[in-house]
Design a protein around this motif. Structure first.
Motif, short mmCIF file in Angstrom:
data_model
loop_
_atom_site.label_atom_id
_atom_site.label_comp_id
_atom_site.label_asym_id
_atom_site.label_seq_id
_atom_site.Cartn_x
_atom_site.Cartn_y
_atom_site.Cartn_z
N GLU A 95 -80.97 -20.14 12.54
CA GLU A 95 -82.09 -20.86 11.92
C GLU A 95 -81.89 -22.37 12.00
OE1 GLU A 95 -83.69 -17.83 8.44
OE2 GLU A 95 -81.87 -18.99 8.08
N GLY A 143 -84.60 -23.12 14.54
CA GLY A 143 -85.76 -23.35 13.70
C GLY A 143 -86.09 -22.23 12.73
N TYR A 144 -86.76 -22.59 11.66
CA TYR A 144 -87.24 -21.65 10.65
C TYR A 144 -88.54 -22.20 10.08
CZ TYR A 144 -84.91 -25.13 7.68
OH TYR A 144 -84.51 -26.30 7.08
N GLU A 145 -89.37 -21.31 9.61
CA GLU A 145 -90.64 -21.71 9.02
C GLU A 145 -90.38 -22.36 7.66
OE1 GLU A 145 -93.51 -21.54 10.43
OE2 GLU A 145 -93.11 -20.23 12.15
N ASP A 146 -90.99 -23.51 7.45
CA ASP A 146 -90.77 -24.21 6.18
C ASP A 146 -92.10 -24.80 5.71
OD1 ASP A 146 -89.95 -25.80 4.02
OD2 ASP A 146 -88.00 -26.19 4.96
N LYS A 181 -91.94 -24.37 13.33
CA LYS A 181 -90.55 -24.25 12.91
C LYS A 181 -89.84 -25.61 12.95
CE LYS A 181 -89.74 -19.44 14.25
NZ LYS A 181 -88.87 -18.51 15.03
#
Length: 460
Positions: free
Chosen positions: A138, A142-145, A164
């Motif tokens: 992550e 990337g990660y959803e924020d 992301k």
């Protein structure tokens, strides 16, 4: 010389187009062991995790030759995780600073108080904290924020992207910009030298012409017949040109090399090294502010573990142990061709964090340049490529040199022999003199003795 030009008919063209060298990117994360104490104003305690190793493939596309002795191209890189070479997995959890939140807080420090209070309320509603516990994958990819949309709603355009968020989200399956470089067809001393990047002769990130200049090559090869002084290249990742200096001569697998390393002035501030004033606003020497090319986020680059940096940076955290063997970057280049034989480029990514009034999530954090991670991109020529390189550029030239000396030695021997024979052929023949006394006969002594005896008898 023909074989080091950028020409489809040259030996080095295929190596230039599709780099056969196995590159690896090793990533080390700094886990924060005492996040709650840091919020209370204590010194961060860091623990290095990794390496997390990725095989890196590079290839060029959109190769276009121009009439002015230049060629343009896009170079893409693709990364694949190598669990067998890594000390950990991509699903490992690591406690790191909340880069989005802490970066945004510092960026909003000078905004009106009510805006900061509004942001603080939004952060609370989204349950955002100063430190997060995320997986390696992550953090990297990337990660959803929801914080991205929240920040853009409060301060439009502050974070000009969607989707992301990850530190390397734009690094994989991407290119490093459109490079236009010299082919060396007309002037071999200009081969690989950058003519422009993304159509620019210089960038506009920095505050001086010298700092904005695009110098040297794209960092893959250099012109032949290198001198043991320095080499330059433009790094899109660092948003600047970088100059390495000659350290020593050596060899790699029998191939002679020059080693180039980073001088202490590379990341020095403008006070310690005035030519770097254009990279400011500066803090301590040993770190470079790259906020101007990183969406104005308070990001800094440095050598790993603050190697060659101001001791104050090292004293502000615990858990760093800089040393040259592990943390200094280097390039080993074959000076005759300008082709790197062995290299390891190392950089550290740091985030400046502090308490920001009005944003309660920042607590009482003392101002600190906090290391996030460091990475090393390393590669060396090996296998059949190394064998071909050694044979064509070391072994055969050496044999030709030896053959030259052997032929020279034989030539000298032939010349000496010819001189001796000529001298002997011109020497006059030996002739005996008519006045010389004839050699005595074997009977002469006997005759002399008989005559002497006869004389004695007569006297008797």
């Amino acid at each position: 010389l023909q074989n080091v030009r950028i020409d489809p008919g040259s030996i080095s063209f295929k190596m230039w187009k599709d780099i056969p060298v196995p590159f690896y990117m090793s990533v080390y994360f700094f886990e924060v062991l005492n996040p709650n104490q840091v919020l209370q104003g204590e010194k961060p305690v860091l623990y290095q995790r990794g390496p997390y190793v990725y095989r890196e493939f590079r290839y060029k596309t959109n190769i276009t030759f121009h009439d002015n002795d230049t060629v343009s191209f896009l170079e893409y890189r693709t990364l694949f995780f190598q669990p067998e070479l890594s000390n950990g997995r991509e699903d490992d959890y690591i406690v790191v600073p909340n880069v989005l939140m802490m970066g945004a807080a510092v960026m909003m420090e000078n905004l009106p108080t009510f805006v900061k209070i509004l942001l603080s309320g939004a952060l609370a509603g989204l349950k955002q904290e100063a430190f997060i516990n995320r997986t390696v994958g992550e953090i990297m990819w990337g990660y959803e924020d929801p914080l991205i949309d929240a920040i853009n709603a409060i301060v439009p355009g502050m974070i000009p992207f969607k989707g992301k968020f990850g530190l390397f989200v734009e690094f994989n399956n991407s290119n490093s910009g459109l490079f236009t470089v010299n082919t060396g067809m007309k002037n071999i001393s200009e081969v690989h030298m950058v003519d422009s990047w993304n159509g620019l002769k210089e960038v506009n990130y920095w505050r001086s012409h010298g700092c904005n200049m695009i110098n040297g090559t794209a960092g893959e090869m250099w012109p032949p017949f290198m001198s043991p002084t320095s080499l330059d290249f433009y790094s899109p990742d660092a948003c600047r040109s970088m100059r390495l200096v000659y350290e020593q001569s050596g060899n790699f697998q029998g191939v002679p090399t020059y080693r180039f390393v980073a001088p202490k002035t590379l990341f020095a501030n403008g006070t310690d090294y005035p030519p770097n004033e254009g990279f400011c606003p500066c803090m301590q020497s040993g770190i470079q502010n790259v906020s101007s090319c990183r969406l104005n986020a308070p990001m800094f680059i440095s050598h790993p573990h603050f190697y060659n940096a101001d001791p104050a940076l090292l004293d502000a955290v615990e858990g760093l142990h800089p040393n040259k063997d592990q943390h200094a970057l280097f390039l080993d280049v074959h000076p005759l061709t300008g082709i790197p034989m062995n290299c390891s480029i190392k950089l550290q990514l740091n985030l400046y964090i502090k308490q920001v009034s009005g944003i309660i999530q920042t607590g009482r954090i003392k101002p600190v340049v906090l290391p996030l991670l460091w990475f090393a991109e390393s590669g060396s020529i090996e296998g059949s490529v190394l064998k071909q390189f050694y044979t064509n550029l070391v072994l055969i030239p050496s044999l030709l040199d030896y053959l030259q000396y052997i032929c020279l030695g034989l030539s000298i021997l032939l010349i000496i022999s010819a001189v001796v024979l000529m001298a002997m052929s011109q020497r006059p023949p030996h002739r005996p003199s008519t006045h010389s006394k004839p050699p005595p006969s074997e009977t002469t002594p006997l005759l002399h003795d008989s005559a002497a005896l006869s004389q004695d008898d007569a006297e008797a």
